[in-house]
Design a protein around this motif. Structure first.
Motif, short mmCIF file in Angstrom:
data_model
loop_
_atom_site.label_atom_id
_atom_site.label_comp_id
_atom_site.label_asym_id
_atom_site.label_seq_id
_atom_site.Cartn_x
_atom_site.Cartn_y
_atom_site.Cartn_z
N LEU A 99 -39.98 -20.15 6.85
CA LEU A 99 -41.56 -20.31 6.35
C LEU A 99 -42.48 -21.37 6.85
O LEU A 99 -43.74 -21.28 6.71
CB LEU A 99 -41.17 -20.77 4.90
N LYS A 100 -41.68 -22.28 7.40
CA LYS A 100 -42.42 -23.26 8.23
C LYS A 100 -43.37 -22.47 9.34
O LYS A 100 -44.43 -22.61 9.72
CB LYS A 100 -41.69 -24.52 8.97
N GLN A 101 -42.63 -21.61 10.07
CA GLN A 101 -43.13 -21.06 11.37
C GLN A 101 -44.28 -20.13 10.88
O GLN A 101 -45.34 -20.06 11.53
CB GLN A 101 -42.07 -20.12 11.77
N ARG A 102 -44.16 -19.68 9.48
CA ARG A 102 -45.22 -18.68 9.11
C ARG A 102 -46.54 -19.55 8.80
O ARG A 102 -47.47 -19.31 9.17
CB ARG A 102 -44.79 -18.08 7.85
N TRP A 118 -30.87 -21.85 2.37
CA TRP A 118 -31.97 -21.99 2.03
C TRP A 118 -32.92 -22.81 3.27
O TRP A 118 -34.22 -22.59 3.47
CB TRP A 118 -32.17 -23.21 0.82
N ALA A 119 -31.95 -23.60 4.23
CA ALA A 119 -32.61 -24.22 5.22
C ALA A 119 -33.32 -23.05 6.27
O ALA A 119 -34.27 -23.32 6.71
CB ALA A 119 -31.60 -25.12 6.04
N GLN A 120 -32.56 -21.88 6.41
CA GLN A 120 -33.07 -20.82 7.16
C GLN A 120 -34.24 -20.47 6.63
O GLN A 120 -35.01 -20.07 7.51
CB GLN A 120 -31.94 -19.69 7.49
N ILE A 121 -34.39 -19.94 5.47
CA ILE A 121 -35.56 -19.83 4.85
C ILE A 121 -36.87 -20.84 4.97
O ILE A 121 -37.89 -20.37 5.66
CB ILE A 121 -35.26 -19.42 3.44
N ARG A 150 -40.91 -23.22 -5.30
CA ARG A 150 -41.17 -22.90 -3.77
C ARG A 150 -41.37 -21.49 -3.57
O ARG A 150 -42.36 -20.92 -2.90
CB ARG A 150 -39.76 -23.18 -3.11
N ALA A 151 -40.63 -20.73 -4.22
CA ALA A 151 -40.67 -19.24 -4.12
C ALA A 151 -42.26 -18.78 -4.95
O ALA A 151 -42.76 -17.91 -4.23
CB ALA A 151 -39.68 -18.37 -4.85
N ALA A 152 -42.69 -19.36 -5.93
CA ALA A 152 -43.77 -18.98 -6.48
C ALA A 152 -44.95 -19.49 -5.56
O ALA A 152 -46.10 -18.48 -5.25
CB ALA A 152 -44.05 -19.78 -7.88
N ALA A 153 -44.86 -20.71 -4.78
CA ALA A 153 -45.98 -20.87 -3.91
C ALA A 153 -45.81 -19.92 -2.74
O ALA A 153 -47.13 -19.55 -2.15
CB ALA A 153 -45.52 -22.35 -3.19
N LYS A 204 -37.98 -11.84 9.38
CA LYS A 204 -36.98 -12.83 9.34
C LYS A 204 -36.73 -13.40 7.84
O LYS A 204 -35.77 -13.91 7.60
CB LYS A 204 -37.25 -13.80 10.39
N ILE A 205 -37.82 -13.56 7.24
CA ILE A 205 -37.96 -14.43 5.90
C ILE A 205 -37.21 -13.41 5.03
O ILE A 205 -36.60 -13.85 4.29
CB ILE A 205 -39.41 -14.69 5.60
N ALA A 206 -37.62 -12.04 5.18
CA ALA A 206 -36.83 -11.32 4.18
C ALA A 206 -35.39 -11.15 4.59
O ALA A 206 -34.46 -11.38 3.58
CB ALA A 206 -37.41 -9.70 4.46
#
Length: 189
Positions: free
Chosen positions: A47-50, A40-43, A96-99, A136-138
């Motif tokens: 997501l923060k970079q995006r 989750w931390a890697q995701i 979080r996934a919905a957002a 990367k997110i995928a």
């Protein structure tokens, strides 16, 4: 040797083996739980970079097509929702996934609404960075879901479920895309 002594040795050996198995099963569950947290931390990093890249993308698009604001408002609102979900410690993985899915849909709408932006080099560079981040997110989502599968399987299967129940291990939530994110975007020129 007396029969009582042999039985006592066998009982001690069985107890030692059971304790060893219990410790091994517990350690495996802890390892899997920590891998889920790491996944989750890697995701979250991706997501923060995006989220950090999106203002640049929005500003480039705004500069190119300043007369349109609806799409930009959607992207900005979706990004704000992602930032709010990420900063709230009580946000669940599903929320979080919905957002994140809402943000993905808004970004797709931007690309659909402004196909003429393809010629703008700044937009192309930002779009390539965004595409790389999406890949990367995928990958991070796939890794996370694979580890969640291993943890949940360990929690549900015999005999590990005994240790999981004794130490209150809980199943983790998968990071799932919603139905709207699964649809192929329609691009019209």
């Amino acid at each position: 040797m007396s029969t009582g002594l042999i039985v006592g040795i066998v009982v001690v050996v069985i107890i030692v083996v059971l304790i060893g198995w219990g410790v091994g099963a517990y350690n495996n569950l802890v390892t899997l739980k920590n891998r889920v947290k790491n996944g989750w931390a890697q995701i979250d990093v991706q997501l923060k970079q995006r989220a950090d890249l999106i203002p640049n993308l929005v500003n480039t698009v705004k500069g190119y097509a300043s007369h349109e604001s609806e799409v930009f408002t959607q992207v900005t609102a979706a990004r704000a929702g992602v930032v709010a979900a990420a900063s709230n410690p009580s946000t669940t993985t599903a929320q979080r996934a919905a957002a994140e899915n809402q943000l993905s849909r808004a970004l797709q709408a931007t690309a659909e609404a402004y196909p003429q932006l393809q010629a703008n080099q700044n937009f192309m560079d930002l779009q390539n960075q965004l595409k790389e981040l999406e890949n990367k997110i995928a990958y991070a989502r796939q890794f996370y879901n694979d580890v969640v599968l291993k943890l949940n399987t360990a929690i549900e299967t015999v005999p590990t479920n005994i240790i999981a129940g004794l130490f209150h291990f809980e199943q983790a939530q998968y990071f799932e895309a919603d139905d709207a994110s699964r649809q192929v975007p329609q691009v019209q020129f």
